[in-house]
Design an enzyme around this catalytic site. Sequence first.
Site, PDB file in Angstrom:
ATOM      1  N   LYS A 155     -18.293   0.869 -32.474  1.00 23.81           N
ATOM      2  CA  LYS A 155     -19.165   1.595 -31.539  1.00 23.81           C
ATOM      3  C   LYS A 155     -20.491   0.835 -31.465  1.00 23.81           C
ATOM      4  O   LYS A 155     -21.456   1.175 -32.134  1.00 23.81           O
ATOM      5  CB  LYS A 155     -19.384   3.020 -32.033  1.00 23.81           C
ATOM      6  CG  LYS A 155     -18.940   4.080 -31.029  1.00 23.81           C
ATOM      7  CD  LYS A 155     -18.933   5.451 -31.629  1.00 23.81           C
ATOM      8  CE  LYS A 155     -19.448   6.454 -30.647  1.00 23.81           C
ATOM      9  NZ  LYS A 155     -18.607   6.640 -29.454  1.00 23.81           N
TER      10      LYS A 155
HETATM   11  C1  PY5 Z   1     -21.327   7.978 -24.931  1.00 24.91           C
HETATM   12  C2  PY5 Z   1     -20.356   7.978 -26.058  1.00 24.91           C
HETATM   13  C3  PY5 Z   1     -19.986   9.359 -26.494  1.00 24.91           C
HETATM   14  C4  PY5 Z   1     -18.961   9.360 -27.602  1.00 24.91           C
HETATM   15  N1  PY5 Z   1     -17.726   8.768 -27.118  1.00 24.91           N
HETATM   16  C5  PY5 Z   1     -16.678   8.599 -28.053  1.00 24.91           C
HETATM   17  C6  PY5 Z   1     -15.627   7.642 -27.509  1.00 24.91           C
HETATM   18  C7  PY5 Z   1     -14.270   7.873 -27.801  1.00 24.91           C
HETATM   19  C8  PY5 Z   1     -13.836   9.032 -28.675  1.00 24.91           C
HETATM   20  O1  PY5 Z   1     -14.184   8.753 -30.004  1.00 24.91           O
HETATM   21  P1  PY5 Z   1     -14.446   9.932 -31.035  1.00 24.91           P
HETATM   22  O2  PY5 Z   1     -13.260  10.843 -30.904  1.00 24.91           O
HETATM   23  O3  PY5 Z   1     -14.525   9.271 -32.362  1.00 24.91           O
HETATM   24  O4  PY5 Z   1     -15.714  10.607 -30.619  1.00 24.91           O
HETATM   25  C9  PY5 Z   1     -13.313   7.006 -27.317  1.00 24.91           C
HETATM   26  N2  PY5 Z   1     -13.649   5.945 -26.553  1.00 24.91           N
HETATM   27  C10 PY5 Z   1     -14.945   5.693 -26.241  1.00 24.91           C
HETATM   28  C11 PY5 Z   1     -15.265   4.504 -25.372  1.00 24.91           C
HETATM   29  C12 PY5 Z   1     -15.975   6.535 -26.727  1.00 24.91           C
HETATM   30  O5  PY5 Z   1     -17.267   6.275 -26.431  1.00 24.91           O
HETATM   31  C13 PY5 Z   1     -18.777  10.803 -28.043  1.00 24.91           C
HETATM   32  O6  PY5 Z   1     -19.627  11.271 -28.812  1.00 24.91           O
HETATM   33  O7  PY5 Z   1     -17.783  11.434 -27.621  1.00 24.91           O
END
Ligand code: PY5
Length: 303
Positions: A155
């Site tokens: 990330k």
């Molecule tokens: C702007 C980014 C926001 C962030 N996005 C999470 C996120 C996920 C899902 O990952 P997780 O389940 O670990 O959250 C998948 N893919 C991307 C590109 C992401 O940014 C969120 O807090 O959901």
Amino acid sequence: MKPYAKYIWLDGRILKWEDAKIHVLTHALHYGTSIFEGIRGYWNGDNLLVFRLEEHIDRMYRSAKILGINIPYTREEVRQAVLETIKANNFREDVYIRPVAFVASQTVTLDIRNLEVSLAVIVFPFGKYLSPNGIKATIVSWRRVHNTMLPVMAKIGGIYVNSVLALVEARSRGFDEALLMDVNGYVVEGSGENIFIVRGGRLFTPPVHESILEGITRDTVIKLSGDVGLRVEEKPITREEVYTADEVFLVGTAAEITPVVEVDGRTIGTGKPGPITTKIAELYSNVVRGKVEKYLNWITPVY
Ligand SMILES: CCC[C@H](NCc1c(COP(=O)(O)O)cnc(C)c1O)C(=O)O
């Protein structure tokens, strides 16, 4: 701009929102050399429950290792920083927790090996990110960066220009969310979410080596799928499989479990959240609020 919170944790100190500032020559502002997490805390009426905090902190350290920066705090110090920030603000509602480690040195060099790294933790009240009743998505022209070009399993702040461009394209065309294909034309992610589809009673999601973020919610759904009588199969997903799916849903910390009811004008299933999506969303909502005994190890109570 009205502050979203009273206090922020920055480099070991709890500062007032207005005092948590950095210099305009901060390296990460120029080159996106930061790593961050998105974590949710859920208020269940008498305590605030942080969901899978350990897994998020572990991924933070993996992201830092991939970028090649050293977070100058231990995992326990980061864990305490999150809890302290919530307590300092005395939040008693659903919150979003944003830890960010960033190259803080004031320099334009690209060699970050000996530069300083700062850590901040920002927490603020946060409700629904996308409509739980179902959203309309479109497959955008921007491709998901291939993992041979940028390490998308991490990330890393700078990589999110890919997500920004994708979401802005989708929204400016009247859709709620973007779906991105990878360089091979497989549908791999939303702009900020992992994707799952249901076809013929089977549940599919792209494998981690398909240029996706190794999502924690994705991992949660894979672990919960057994509770709804399914087993997730990891395989590349084509555009046609999305269009002809019985159900499509996006998962992420912010998005939680978001049904996708239309893609590029094609109705998905009945055009309403499907039965499997609904079952998983209901179970997920109970799990994150500490109502499912066997998943209490995923919960960190704050107070
Ligand atoms: C702007 C980014 C926001 C962030 N996005 C999470 C996120 C996920 C899902 O990952 P997780 O389940 O670990 O959250 C998948 N893919 C991307 C590109 C992401 O940014 C969120 O807090 O959901």
